[in-house]
Write a protein that holds these residues in place. Structure first.
Motif, PDB file in Angstrom:
ATOM      1  N   UNK A   1     -37.098  17.386 -10.790  1.00 55.60           N
ATOM      2  CA  UNK A   1     -36.058  17.418  -9.776  1.00 55.60           C
ATOM      3  C   UNK A   1     -36.622  17.897  -8.451  1.00 55.60           C
ATOM      4  N   UNK A   2     -36.361  17.143  -7.394  1.00 53.54           N
ATOM      5  CA  UNK A   2     -36.728  17.531  -6.030  1.00 53.54           C
ATOM      6  C   UNK A   2     -35.436  17.786  -5.264  1.00 53.54           C
TER       7      UNK A   2
ATOM      8  N   UNK B   1     -33.152  23.805 -15.291  1.00 57.91           N
ATOM      9  CA  UNK B   1     -31.814  23.260 -15.501  1.00 57.91           C
ATOM     10  C   UNK B   1     -30.792  23.741 -14.470  1.00 57.91           C
ATOM     11  N   UNK B   2     -31.125  24.782 -13.724  1.00 58.79           N
ATOM     12  CA  UNK B   2     -30.183  25.335 -12.748  1.00 58.79           C
ATOM     13  C   UNK B   2     -30.859  25.519 -11.413  1.00 58.79           C
ATOM     14  N   UNK B   3     -30.212  25.019 -10.365  1.00 59.63           N
ATOM     15  CA  UNK B   3     -30.661  25.253  -8.996  1.00 59.63           C
ATOM     16  C   UNK B   3     -29.929  26.479  -8.466  1.00 59.63           C
TER      17      UNK B   3
ATOM     18  N   UNK C   1     -37.847  10.967 -12.484  1.00 60.84           N
ATOM     19  CA  UNK C   1     -38.055   9.887 -13.463  1.00 60.84           C
ATOM     20  C   UNK C   1     -37.204   8.643 -13.190  1.00 60.84           C
ATOM     21  N   UNK C   2     -35.929   8.834 -12.778  1.00 66.42           N
ATOM     22  CA  UNK C   2     -35.050   7.673 -12.573  1.00 66.42           C
ATOM     23  C   UNK C   2     -35.029   7.181 -11.139  1.00 66.42           C
ATOM     24  N   UNK C   3     -35.641   7.943 -10.217  1.00 68.35           N
ATOM     25  CA  UNK C   3     -35.684   7.589  -8.798  1.00 68.35           C
ATOM     26  C   UNK C   3     -34.271   7.419  -8.219  1.00 68.35           C
ATOM     27  N   UNK C   4     -33.388   8.292  -8.632  1.00 68.26           N
ATOM     28  CA  UNK C   4     -32.014   8.291  -8.143  1.00 68.26           C
ATOM     29  C   UNK C   4     -31.715   9.651  -7.517  1.00 68.26           C
ATOM     30  N   UNK C   5     -30.573   9.721  -6.808  1.00 69.94           N
ATOM     31  CA  UNK C   5     -30.233  10.999  -6.196  1.00 69.94           C
ATOM     32  C   UNK C   5     -28.740  11.251  -6.281  1.00 69.94           C
ATOM     33  N   UNK C   6     -28.390  12.539  -6.218  1.00 69.52           N
ATOM     34  CA  UNK C   6     -27.002  12.991  -6.172  1.00 69.52           C
ATOM     35  C   UNK C   6     -26.901  14.088  -5.119  1.00 69.52           C
ATOM     36  N   UNK C   7     -25.690  14.337  -4.663  1.00 73.86           N
ATOM     37  CA  UNK C   7     -25.483  15.265  -3.561  1.00 73.86           C
ATOM     38  C   UNK C   7     -24.568  16.406  -3.972  1.00 73.86           C
ATOM     39  N   UNK C   8     -24.930  17.606  -3.591  1.00 74.36           N
ATOM     40  CA  UNK C   8     -24.097  18.793  -3.789  1.00 74.36           C
ATOM     41  C   UNK C   8     -23.594  19.231  -2.421  1.00 74.36           C
TER      42      UNK C   8
ATOM     43  N   UNK D   1     -27.055  19.692  -0.397  1.00 73.33           N
ATOM     44  CA  UNK D   1     -28.302  19.600  -1.138  1.00 73.33           C
ATOM     45  C   UNK D   1     -28.386  18.211  -1.755  1.00 73.33           C
ATOM     46  N   UNK D   2     -29.511  17.551  -1.564  1.00 79.28           N
ATOM     47  CA  UNK D   2     -29.760  16.277  -2.231  1.00 79.28           C
ATOM     48  C   UNK D   2     -30.707  16.535  -3.392  1.00 79.28           C
ATOM     49  N   UNK D   3     -30.259  16.204  -4.603  1.00 79.79           N
ATOM     50  CA  UNK D   3     -31.077  16.351  -5.801  1.00 79.79           C
ATOM     51  C   UNK D   3     -31.626  14.984  -6.184  1.00 79.79           C
ATOM     52  N   UNK D   4     -32.934  14.839  -6.079  1.00 89.99           N
ATOM     53  CA  UNK D   4     -33.597  13.587  -6.437  1.00 89.99           C
ATOM     54  C   UNK D   4     -34.165  13.730  -7.842  1.00 89.99           C
TER      55      UNK D   4
END
Length: 501
Positions: free
Chosen positions: A257-258, A299-301, A278-285, A272-275
């Motif tokens: 996780x980046x 497992x926890x940011x 492995x899947x080259x996808x991202x989600x946003x917090x 926060x953008x979590x990239x």
């Protein structure tokens, strides 16, 4: 200040403390770390456990003070000079594979000097026109990534830590951040493009194997960046964060996780953008800031959130506009690039983000003054980032991560996370206000350690299980006056060394 690399405004990363900023503490010292000895910090070579310290000698009334870098051997007790850094500034020590690298600034440019780690014979020296800030050594210790502050936007250079040859990281954006992965020499970068002249803003998170780049001659593609990145994820509508927070790239311990702290181009709100690598996808917090930390399992940011809604969006520059020159910070606000707002408006609380579900858990921090945190096992240690007005002490807070995070205040403590070490498995030895303290995280106990001298800096020798402390008094015309190797198990000084006069 935050220790960081930036491709537009590279801060002087030399200071480990975070000042009055909230976020992940960068004050933990450890053997083998890049160390800013110019501010008095103690560098420890993790291979030999030799300690590098800058001694400042007071000269006569007409003579300038001298600055000598010394190597102290904890086994033999010998102290020998390594380099004369008189007249230099921004002095740093790194421990690449090839030896010991000393970087210092002279006449507006950096001087790079590589020494043998055993004999300290000079192996190579290069004078540059760059002013380097924010060194980061790669996991293999073969490469150094560092920002050059002589140009705008400040480019990031990739240094060969053996030949000392430099190569500019190519890009066509207005801002670039970079960090190393943990397990291999893969460089991950956040590149920010657009945002001006009507071009829509977009961020790109890319990663390259530097060994593969070197084998291919550092080939570039049509965009002007290095070719064939292993990771290339576009983040439309995302801006770099220069307002009361930092676009500091966080990488999970398992490299999966980046995390890139950004601002939304429409609302200017923090995110926060979590990239997912492995899947080259991202989600946003939403409504979360950096720099972030991770629990050891990845497992926890660990992030933070402004308590006051008025500070949850950046009001410094217009959405989509390129960064402006940072105004002078208000008293108590030391973050370059921050708006000049009263420090009293800064109220933050701890935010835990589950990487799998993005579920968030908010932990209220008493008084919510700017704070720093570190993650020790399953516990988050939270400390005030500075003294309150009048020197009023604020207690340490321990937060147990779990389904329901629980906080435990330690009344009577007066310590910061600005100069400290971790002694496994869970002891933090902290230096604050000239004194040494011990925080036993598991036992939730803090005690002040009795010393016969004042100390400002600490590091740790893991093989010997010793702390090394400085004695900053200049009783003999040199500061620090000497070093003390302290055995935590025996609660006693095992060896004391004095620097030459």
């Amino acid at each position: 200040m935050h220790r960081r690399l930036a491709g537009s405004v590279a801060l002087a990363l030399a200071l480990p403390a975070l000042g009055a900023c909230t976020g992940l503490s960068l004050g933990r010292n450890f053997a083998g770390a890049d160390t800013y000895v110019g501010a008095g910090a103690l560098a420890v070579d993790d291979r030999t456990e030799t300690v590098l310290v800058l001694g400042r000698h007071r000269g006569a009334a007409t003579a300038p003070a001298r600055a000598i870098l010394y190597a102290a051997d904890p086994d033999s007790g010998s102290v020998r000079p390594v380099a004369d850094l008189t007249g230099r500034s921004d002095d740093r020590v790194l421990f690449p594979e090839a030896g010991v690298l000393v970087m210092s600034e002279a006449d507006g440019g950096d001087v790079l000097e590589l020494f043998d780690r055993a004999s300290f014979a000079l192996l190579g020296s290069v004078r540059t026109a760059a002013r380097y800030h924010g060194t980061r050594l790669s996991p293999s210790r073969k490469w150094v990534a560092v920002a050059d502050n002589t140009r705008e936007p400040a480019p990031i250079h990739l240094l060969d830590a053996t030949s000392l040859a430099a190569r500019v990281i190519p890009h066509a954006g207005r801002w670039l951040e970079a960090a190393w992965m943990h397990g291999s020499d893969r460089l991950v970068a956040a590149l920010f493009e657009g945002g001006g002249d009507g071009a829509p803003p977009v961020a790109r998170v890319r990663a390259w194997s530097v060994d593969a780049l070197a084998a291919g001659g550092f080939e570039t593609d049509a965009s002007g960046s290095w070719a064939r990145p292993e990771l290339d994820v576009a983040l439309p509508g995302k801006l770099e964060d220069l307002c009361m927070s930092f676009t500091w790239i966080g990488v999970s311990p398992d490299d999966r996780t980046v995390v890139v702290p950004v601002r939304d181009a429409v609302t200017s709100a923090y995110e926060l953008v979590l990239v997912d690598v492995p899947t080259r996808s991202y989600r946003t917090v939403p409504d979360a800031k950096g720099p972030v930390g991770f629990t050891p399992d990845g497992k926890t940011v660990v992030s933070y959130r402004a308590r006051d809604r008025a500070t949850r969006a950046c009001r410094w520059d217009a959405p989509g506009a390129p960064p402006k020159a940072p105004p002078t910070p208000a008293p108590g606000v030391t973050a370059p690039g921050a708006p000049a707002e009263p420090a009293a408006t800064v109220r933050d609380d701890l935010l835990l983000v589950d990487v799998a579900s993005l579920a968030t858990r908010l932990v209220l921090v008493p008084d919510a003054d700017p704070f720093n945190f570190d993650v020790v096992g399953a516990t988050i240690v939270v400390a005030p980032s500075g003294d309150r007005p009048g020197g009023v002490a604020a207690p340490l807070l321990l937060v147990d991560t779990g389904a329901t995070p629980t906080g435990h205040l330690l009344p009577g403590t007066h310590a910061h996370l600005q100069e400290y070490v971790l002694r496994p498995p869970g002891e933090l030895w902290l230096v604050s206000h000239g004194a040494l303290g011990l925080l036993d995280v598991a036992a939730r106990r803090y005690e002040r350690v009795s010393l016969a001298f004042r100390t400002d800096h600490v590091n740790y020798l893991p093989k010997k299980d010793w702390l090394v402390l400085d004695d900053p008094e200049a009783r003999r015309g040199v500061t620090p006056d000497g070093l003390a190797f302290y055995a935590p198990a025996a609660r006693a000084v095992a060896r004391a060394l004095r620097l030459p006069e």
